[in-house]
Design a protein around this motif. Structure first.
Motif, PDB file in Angstrom:
ATOM      1  N   PHE A 222     -42.115  24.320  24.669  1.00 17.89           N
ATOM      2  CA  PHE A 222     -41.018  24.923  25.424  1.00 17.89           C
ATOM      3  C   PHE A 222     -39.706  24.229  25.107  1.00 17.89           C
ATOM      4  O   PHE A 222     -38.667  24.879  24.922  1.00 17.89           O
ATOM      5  CB  PHE A 222     -41.289  24.855  26.928  1.00 17.89           C
ATOM      6  CG  PHE A 222     -40.234  25.525  27.766  1.00 17.89           C
ATOM      7  CD1 PHE A 222     -40.358  26.852  28.126  1.00 17.89           C
ATOM      8  CD2 PHE A 222     -39.097  24.829  28.175  1.00 17.89           C
ATOM      9  CE1 PHE A 222     -39.376  27.489  28.883  1.00 17.89           C
ATOM     10  CE2 PHE A 222     -38.112  25.453  28.932  1.00 17.89           C
ATOM     11  CZ  PHE A 222     -38.248  26.774  29.285  1.00 17.89           C
ATOM     12  N   PHE A 223     -39.743  22.893  25.048  1.00 18.75           N
ATOM     13  CA  PHE A 223     -38.517  22.139  24.784  1.00 18.75           C
ATOM     14  C   PHE A 223     -37.912  22.514  23.433  1.00 18.75           C
ATOM     15  O   PHE A 223     -36.707  22.753  23.333  1.00 18.75           O
ATOM     16  CB  PHE A 223     -38.787  20.636  24.829  1.00 18.75           C
ATOM     17  CG  PHE A 223     -37.591  19.820  24.391  1.00 18.75           C
ATOM     18  CD1 PHE A 223     -36.574  19.506  25.291  1.00 18.75           C
ATOM     19  CD2 PHE A 223     -37.457  19.404  23.073  1.00 18.75           C
ATOM     20  CE1 PHE A 223     -35.455  18.786  24.891  1.00 18.75           C
ATOM     21  CE2 PHE A 223     -36.346  18.677  22.658  1.00 18.75           C
ATOM     22  CZ  PHE A 223     -35.337  18.375  23.567  1.00 18.75           C
ATOM     23  N   ILE A 224     -38.742  22.530  22.390  1.00 13.43           N
ATOM     24  CA  ILE A 224     -38.225  22.833  21.052  1.00 13.43           C
ATOM     25  C   ILE A 224     -37.619  24.242  21.016  1.00 13.43           C
ATOM     26  O   ILE A 224     -36.538  24.458  20.447  1.00 13.43           O
ATOM     27  CB  ILE A 224     -39.340  22.692  19.999  1.00 13.43           C
ATOM     28  CG1 ILE A 224     -39.758  21.217  19.882  1.00 13.43           C
ATOM     29  CG2 ILE A 224     -38.875  23.225  18.648  1.00 13.43           C
ATOM     30  CD1 ILE A 224     -40.938  20.982  18.962  1.00 13.43           C
ATOM     31  N   HIS A 225     -38.313  25.200  21.640  1.00 12.03           N
ATOM     32  CA  HIS A 225     -37.789  26.573  21.669  1.00 12.03           C
ATOM     33  C   HIS A 225     -36.439  26.616  22.372  1.00 12.03           C
ATOM     34  O   HIS A 225     -35.486  27.248  21.880  1.00 12.03           O
ATOM     35  CB  HIS A 225     -38.787  27.492  22.372  1.00 12.03           C
ATOM     36  CG  HIS A 225     -38.265  28.875  22.603  1.00 12.03           C
ATOM     37  ND1 HIS A 225     -38.152  29.813  21.598  1.00 12.03           N
ATOM     38  CD2 HIS A 225     -37.794  29.476  23.741  1.00 12.03           C
ATOM     39  CE1 HIS A 225     -37.647  30.931  22.097  1.00 12.03           C
ATOM     40  NE2 HIS A 225     -37.429  30.754  23.390  1.00 12.03           N
ATOM     41  N   LYS A 226     -36.341  25.990  23.533  1.00 13.49           N
ATOM     42  CA  LYS A 226     -35.096  25.995  24.297  1.00 13.49           C
ATOM     43  C   LYS A 226     -33.994  25.256  23.548  1.00 13.49           C
ATOM     44  O   LYS A 226     -32.849  25.730  23.455  1.00 13.49           O
ATOM     45  CB  LYS A 226     -35.319  25.375  25.670  1.00 13.49           C
ATOM     46  CG  LYS A 226     -34.064  25.290  26.534  1.00 13.49           C
ATOM     47  CD  LYS A 226     -33.464  26.666  26.812  1.00 13.49           C
ATOM     48  CE  LYS A 226     -34.340  27.473  27.752  1.00 13.49           C
ATOM     49  NZ  LYS A 226     -33.666  28.741  28.163  1.00 13.49           N
ATOM     50  N   ARG A 227     -34.317  24.087  23.000  1.00 12.28           N
ATOM     51  CA  ARG A 227     -33.311  23.301  22.278  1.00 12.28           C
ATOM     52  C   ARG A 227     -32.759  24.088  21.091  1.00 12.28           C
ATOM     53  O   ARG A 227     -31.545  24.142  20.880  1.00 12.28           O
ATOM     54  CB  ARG A 227     -33.916  21.978  21.801  1.00 12.28           C
ATOM     55  CG  ARG A 227     -32.915  21.098  21.047  1.00 12.28           C
ATOM     56  CD  ARG A 227     -33.558  19.815  20.531  1.00 12.28           C
ATOM     57  NE  ARG A 227     -32.544  18.946  19.966  1.00 12.28           N
ATOM     58  CZ  ARG A 227     -32.077  19.027  18.721  1.00 12.28           C
ATOM     59  NH1 ARG A 227     -32.556  19.951  17.902  1.00 12.28           N
ATOM     60  NH2 ARG A 227     -31.137  18.200  18.294  1.00 12.28           N
ATOM     61  N   ASP A 228     -33.644  24.684  20.310  1.00 13.41           N
ATOM     62  CA  ASP A 228     -33.195  25.397  19.120  1.00 13.41           C
ATOM     63  C   ASP A 228     -32.309  26.599  19.472  1.00 13.41           C
ATOM     64  O   ASP A 228     -31.329  26.893  18.772  1.00 13.41           O
ATOM     65  CB  ASP A 228     -34.397  25.854  18.296  1.00 13.41           C
ATOM     66  CG  ASP A 228     -35.055  24.709  17.539  1.00 13.41           C
ATOM     67  OD1 ASP A 228     -34.476  23.598  17.529  1.00 13.41           O
ATOM     68  OD2 ASP A 228     -36.137  24.912  16.967  1.00 13.41           O
TER      69      ASP A 228
END
Length: 355
Positions: A222-228
């Motif tokens: 979730f973090f990587i998706h949101k950050r990107d």
């Protein structure tokens, strides 16, 4: 003339009172050594043993960097040469192996014993074998201990001197506060987004927020998706089709931690510029602003090609711990516990209870 003599007499008495009978000064001197530099006090048998356990622990690489950089700069002195000039070192590890005194291996620590700021860890053991086994098993504790001691020093410096510009922007956009290095003087804003950097663009701070939905927020995916998605919009490259994104997800590490006694999600990894050659390391803290039902992300990232990145990354990471959510504004900051495992475990348990 009489007043002058009285003044000189008073001064001499004050100077005399700063010395003990053994010639030691009662005024604590400023510690020597650079940040992340450690002096080890150990005899040849311990330091030059085949396993060299303590050296290998201190010489481990800093996680999350694109190139190999060891955790500390290491010096060693034999116990018989550990005298006054050596004792004012900022970080010291004393190896104390005495079979007739100790029955188990453990460590203790003292602050500001000979200088300030100073942290001294003494590792007591009954044998070289037990010492090596203990150090190998608890290497991460030793590394984290001195890393946090250095970050506490950095936070104290930030309390005195930090970027008023960043604090003002964070206050107006997010109703929060944070102490970032004072040389961060340039900034860009977006929707629930702030990016600040210094003139060289090698030190960078990012802050953004989004609504809190559920606890699936605290996963690597979730973090990587949101950050990107956030970075693609707010940090574009020099030409169309260039934007910041998270590099190889397999190199991203996540960890539950405590920040000011509250639960936080720590993420480390590498960033890169899509369709460009730029890249570097980042570290993020993800926290929940319960009063406003939102997630707050603060991140430090470095762009410093061909140069070492340990110190600037740790400088930014220390600053992330100064974040104050709206309900925390006005409160003082507590030190990062050098034995952080207890506070982190407590914070995670409290977060679990609130699910």
């Amino acid at each position: 003339m009489k007043k002058l003599i009285l003044g000189l007499s008073t001064m001499l008495v004050m100077l005399a009172s700063t010395s003990c009978g053994d010639g030691k000064s009662m005024v604590t001197p400023i510690s020597s050594g650079r940040p992340y530099e450690i002096l080890v006090v150990a005899d040849d048998k311990c330091w030059m043993s085949p396993d060299s356990a303590l050296f290998h622990v201190l010489d481990t690489d800093v996680p999350g960097l694109p190139q190999s950089e060891r955790s500390f700069r290491i010096s060693r002195v034999r116990p018989e040469y550990f005298e006054r000039a050596m004792r004012i070192f900022r970080n010291i590890i004393i190896v104390d192996i005495q079979p007739s005194v100790y029955t188990q291996t453990k460590f203790k620590y003292t602050r500001d014993a000979y200088s300030s700021p100073q942290m001294i860890m003494t590792i007591q053991s009954s044998s070289q074998e037990d010492f090596a086994d203990y150090v190998s098993k608890h290497g991460n504790v030793i590394v984290d201990f001195f890393t946090r001691a250095e970050m506490n020093r950095q936070i104290k410096l930030l309390e005195k001197e930090h970027s008023s510009l960043v604090s003002a922007r964070v206050g107006s956009q997010f109703d929060c506060d944070i102490w970032m290095p004072e040389d961060l003087t340039s900034y860009k804003t977006g929707q629930d987004f702030l990016w600040a950097s210094n003139n060289l663009n090698d030190l960078n701070f990012v802050m953004y927020s989004y609504p809190f939905r559920d606890n699936r927020t605290f996963t690597k995916e979730f973090f990587i998706h949101k950050r990107d998605s956030v970075m693609a919009i707010n940090i574009p490259g020099a030409r169309e089709g260039m934007y910041m994104e998270t590099a190889d997800s397999s190199l991203v590490s996540v960890k539950n931690i405590a920040v000011q006694g509250d639960y936080a999600f720590e993420v480390r990894g590498l960033w890169e510029m899509k369709n460009d050659a730029m890249g570097g390391p980042f570290v993020s803290h993800v926290r929940v602003d319960r009063a406003n039902a939102r997630v707050i992300v603060v991140e430090g990232f470095v762009y410093n090609p061909s140069k070492l990145k340990r110190d600037p990354m740790r400088k930014l990471e220390a600053a992330l711990y100064t974040l104050k959510l709206p309900q925390e504004k006005g409160k003082g900051l507590s030190e990062l516990p050098v034995d952080q495992s207890i506070s982190e475990e407590k914070a995670v348990k409290e977060a679990e209870q609130q699910k």
